[in-house]
Design a protein around this motif. Structure first.
Motif, PDB file in Angstrom:
ATOM      1  N   THR A 404       6.624   2.011   2.300  1.00  8.69           N
ATOM      2  CA  THR A 404       6.834   3.344   1.739  1.00  8.69           C
ATOM      3  C   THR A 404       6.110   4.397   2.569  1.00  8.69           C
ATOM      4  O   THR A 404       5.238   4.084   3.391  1.00  8.69           O
ATOM      5  CB  THR A 404       6.312   3.417   0.295  1.00  8.69           C
ATOM      6  OG1 THR A 404       4.889   3.211   0.309  1.00  8.69           O
ATOM      7  CG2 THR A 404       6.974   2.375  -0.585  1.00  8.69           C
ATOM      8  N   ASP A 406       3.934   6.426   1.416  1.00  6.57           N
ATOM      9  CA  ASP A 406       2.516   6.334   1.063  1.00  6.57           C
ATOM     10  C   ASP A 406       1.783   5.333   1.957  1.00  6.57           C
ATOM     11  O   ASP A 406       0.669   5.583   2.416  1.00  6.57           O
ATOM     12  CB  ASP A 406       2.374   5.907  -0.401  1.00  6.57           C
ATOM     13  CG  ASP A 406       2.204   7.101  -1.332  1.00  6.57           C
ATOM     14  OD1 ASP A 406       1.894   8.194  -0.836  1.00  6.57           O
ATOM     15  OD2 ASP A 406       2.392   6.920  -2.540  1.00  6.57           O
ATOM     16  N   THR A 407       2.421   4.194   2.197  1.00  2.00           N
ATOM     17  CA  THR A 407       1.799   3.160   3.026  1.00  2.00           C
ATOM     18  C   THR A 407       1.673   3.630   4.469  1.00  2.00           C
ATOM     19  O   THR A 407       0.660   3.362   5.136  1.00  2.00           O
ATOM     20  CB  THR A 407       2.604   1.855   2.952  1.00  2.00           C
ATOM     21  OG1 THR A 407       2.658   1.416   1.594  1.00  2.00           O
ATOM     22  CG2 THR A 407       1.974   0.772   3.807  1.00  2.00           C
ATOM     23  N   GLU A 457       8.147  11.338   2.639  1.00  2.00           N
ATOM     24  CA  GLU A 457       8.343  11.210   1.196  1.00  2.00           C
ATOM     25  C   GLU A 457       7.549   9.995   0.722  1.00  2.00           C
ATOM     26  O   GLU A 457       7.825   8.869   1.160  1.00  2.00           O
ATOM     27  CB  GLU A 457       9.817  11.030   0.861  1.00  2.00           C
ATOM     28  CG  GLU A 457      10.692  12.218   1.224  1.00  2.00           C
ATOM     29  CD  GLU A 457      10.476  13.392   0.282  1.00  2.00           C
ATOM     30  OE1 GLU A 457       9.868  13.181  -0.797  1.00  2.00           O
ATOM     31  OE2 GLU A 457      10.886  14.510   0.623  1.00  2.00           O
ATOM     32  N   PRO A 458       6.577  10.182  -0.178  1.00  6.79           N
ATOM     33  CA  PRO A 458       5.684   9.082  -0.561  1.00  6.79           C
ATOM     34  C   PRO A 458       6.406   7.834  -1.065  1.00  6.79           C
ATOM     35  O   PRO A 458       5.979   6.716  -0.779  1.00  6.79           O
ATOM     36  CB  PRO A 458       4.817   9.700  -1.657  1.00  6.79           C
ATOM     37  CG  PRO A 458       4.847  11.172  -1.371  1.00  6.79           C
ATOM     38  CD  PRO A 458       6.213  11.455  -0.831  1.00  6.79           C
ATOM     39  N   ASP A 459       7.484   8.009  -1.819  1.00  9.01           N
ATOM     40  CA  ASP A 459       8.147   6.861  -2.433  1.00  9.01           C
ATOM     41  C   ASP A 459       9.359   6.358  -1.643  1.00  9.01           C
ATOM     42  O   ASP A 459      10.003   5.386  -2.047  1.00  9.01           O
ATOM     43  CB  ASP A 459       8.588   7.220  -3.862  1.00  9.01           C
ATOM     44  CG  ASP A 459       7.409   7.544  -4.755  1.00  9.01           C
ATOM     45  OD1 ASP A 459       6.345   6.906  -4.572  1.00  9.01           O
ATOM     46  OD2 ASP A 459       7.527   8.432  -5.618  1.00  9.01           O
ATOM     47  N   THR A 460       9.670   7.028  -0.556  1.00  8.27           N
ATOM     48  CA  THR A 460      10.808   6.599   0.267  1.00  8.27           C
ATOM     49  C   THR A 460      10.394   5.417   1.144  1.00  8.27           C
ATOM     50  O   THR A 460       9.281   5.348   1.640  1.00  8.27           O
ATOM     51  CB  THR A 460      11.293   7.760   1.144  1.00  8.27           C
ATOM     52  OG1 THR A 460      11.813   8.796   0.304  1.00  8.27           O
ATOM     53  CG2 THR A 460      12.391   7.304   2.101  1.00  8.27           C
ATOM     54  N   THR A 461      11.303   4.467   1.305  1.00  6.50           N
ATOM     55  CA  THR A 461      11.053   3.317   2.165  1.00  6.50           C
ATOM     56  C   THR A 461      11.525   3.623   3.583  1.00  6.50           C
ATOM     57  O   THR A 461      12.649   4.079   3.788  1.00  6.50           O
ATOM     58  CB  THR A 461      11.777   2.065   1.637  1.00  6.50           C
ATOM     59  OG1 THR A 461      11.254   1.741   0.346  1.00  6.50           O
ATOM     60  CG2 THR A 461      11.572   0.878   2.577  1.00  6.50           C
TER      61      THR A 461
END
Length: 518
Positions: A404, A406-407, A457-461
């Protein structure tokens, strides 16, 4: 079938039946050797001869010869097999293709091998040459090769080998996605491993064979599924995921891992270990005892001198490759650590761009390279393969995976967290941009992360390419260890970079502001 893992109590329970069993077999095994004919360092890369003499190296064909001879001497009934991927990984493969691997495996007396995905790296023709050169069967059950004339009559799905008056059935297994990982060509179709193995088990048992070993270059997870969803498989010798099993540090499971009555074994990679499984069957071919371990091939294992001499002789022409001109550079490419470990640098852009260019059509969005993997600059003018190998000496492979946003931000924070210490974790990137503040507290230094020209985008993979060292947590990148759809066994990073340079020759070194300091 319910999956179970054999514990100490279960080992004792199985062992209790040995007195009634009539057949003991030692299975010696290797996997994912990847042309490591010379000894390797503790980091699985080239080990200098002076370090080898000092006892700091592992593996190498000369040690493997000794270890196999000693193991055979301790057992009156040994089977030697390989779990695939003898090809690719060093200049030995680049120069000799499968020729030297065949010579060494014949010398060691292998009984059988399965096809790994890297055996297809140079297409069916090179694989066929290897098959013709070895003195033992090459197996692959889950592929339709009937339409590929180079392989149709060369590779078997299974075979039967007689040892001490008993017949052992051997079945080969190859990654189902080999068509995405290598170059098998349009005439080879890969199929589900469970159905393929069960089909061969049924065939073998129909011929009266009740002791069956699968040589599986499909990974630890697939091996467990095959064990759970098939009947009649006694032992699975694994490969592909470089899995170390045992009770030593970094092992990911017991040796053997028991799923029902099926024993799964794997011995890491690169010839660092020789796996040794001692298994006893009863009269009906059931496993009543299975125990052993991967044996570390360290300095305590004496190198066979004749083999060492032969590998040294084989290494001599490699200087031709090291001197090969692969491209030209219009200017010097800055790769000094005092530059690349503090910010964007020309060598970092080159390597990250090369990585992303190679796999971008696979849905990969960004590249991250650790600056510690960049070991030199390159002068203007002709660029030799030796220079590329000096920059990238670690034999790292391309790793692709998904995480993601975030990662990714967490990874960048790790990358700049020790900049004041000139740490090698500093990230060189492609497909993305970011700003960092070296004066801020670690963990809160990164801002303005952009991917493909848009804010992260934090939640986008996102699809990511890095090297296998970083993907497996090296340089503090532990957030990548559990990434989705990870594949760590792509082409060598030096080869990828050299090919990118050749495609863009004369190469124009540059920086473009993708990494900025606040």
């Amino acid at each position: 079938m319910k999956r179970t893992t054999l514990g100490a109590a279960s080992v004792l329970a199985l062992t209790a039946g040995v007195a009634h069993a009539d057949y003991a077999l030692t299975i010696l095994h290797t996997n994912d050797f990847h042309a490591r004919f010379e000894p390797i360092s503790g980091y699985d890369s080239t080990c200098a001869e002076e370090d080898n003499a000092a006892g700091e190296c592992f593996g190498g064909s000369a040690r493997l010869v000794t270890a196999i001879e000693e193991a055979r001497a301790d057992s009156d009934n040994a089977l030697l097999v390989d779990g695939g991927d003898q090809f690719q990984g060093t200049l030995f493969y680049t120069y000799y293709k499968g020729e030297l691997a065949a010579e060494m495996m014949n010398k060691m007396g292998y009984d059988a091998m399965t096809v790994g995905n890297h055996e297809f790296d140079d297409g069916p023709e090179v694989l066929r040459g290897f098959v013709d050169a070895v003195e033992f069967p090459i197996l692959m059950s889950n592929a339709d090769i009937s339409g590929e004339e180079l392989l149709a009559d060369a590779i078997q799905k299974s075979t039967i080998i007689e040892k001490n008056g008993e017949r052992i059935g051997l079945i080969g297994l190859t990654p189902q996605d080999t068509d995405e990982l290598a170059s098998p060509g349009p005439n080879v179709t890969f199929t589900d491993p469970v159905a393929a193995v069960q089909g061969e088990v049924d065939k073998l048992t129909g011929e009266g064979v009740n002791k069956i070993v699968v040589l599986s270059h499909s990974g630890y997870g697939v091996d467990q599924r095959v064990a759970e969803e098939t009947t009649g498989v006694d032992v699975i010798v694994g490969g592909h995921t470089n899995t170390l099993l045992g009770d030593m540090e970094d092992a990911v499971g017991p040796y053997p891992t028991m799923v029902g009555q099926t024993a799964i074994v794997s011995a890491y990679a690169y010839g660092k270990f020789l796996g040794e499984l001692n298994v006893t069957f009863d009269d009906e071919g059931n496993v009543v005892s299975a125990e052993g371990q991967p044996n570390l091939l360290d300095a305590a294992v004496t190198e066979d001198q004749a083999t060492k001499d032969r590998i040294g002789e084989a290494a001599e022409p490699l200087d031709e490759i090291r001197n090969e001109v692969v491209a030209e550079s219009a200017a010097a490419i800055e790769g000094d650590r005092t530059v690349c470990r503090y910010g964007e640098c020309e060598m970092g852009n080159l390597v990250a761009d090369a990585m992303l260019d190679r796999v971008q059509d696979q849905g990969i969005d960004v590249a991250i390279a650790n600056s510690g993997g960049l070991r030199a600059s390159i002068d203007a003018g002709e660029v030799t393969m030796g220079e590329v190998l000096t920059v990238l000496p670690f034999q790292n492979t391309l790793s692709t995976f998904q995480v993601t946003g975030d990662t990714l931000v967490a990874a960048l924070e790790n990358g700049v967290s020790q900049i004041e210490d000139e740490a090698g974790r500093f990230p060189q990137v492609a497909g993305m941009a970011f700003t960092f503040d070296p004066e801020a507290e670690p963990g809160n230094r990164v801002s303005d992360v952009m991917i493909g020209g848009a804010p992260v985008e934090p939640d986008t993979t996102y699809g990511v390419v890095s090297n296998n060292y970083v993907r497996n947590g090296g340089d503090g990148y532990g957030m990548f260890v559990d990434a989705e759809n990870a594949y760590d066994y792509g082409p060598d990073l030096a080869d990828v970079t050299a090919e990118y340079l050749a495609e863009n020759s004369p190469y124009e070194p540059y920086t473009d502001g993708r990494i900025t300091e606040k």
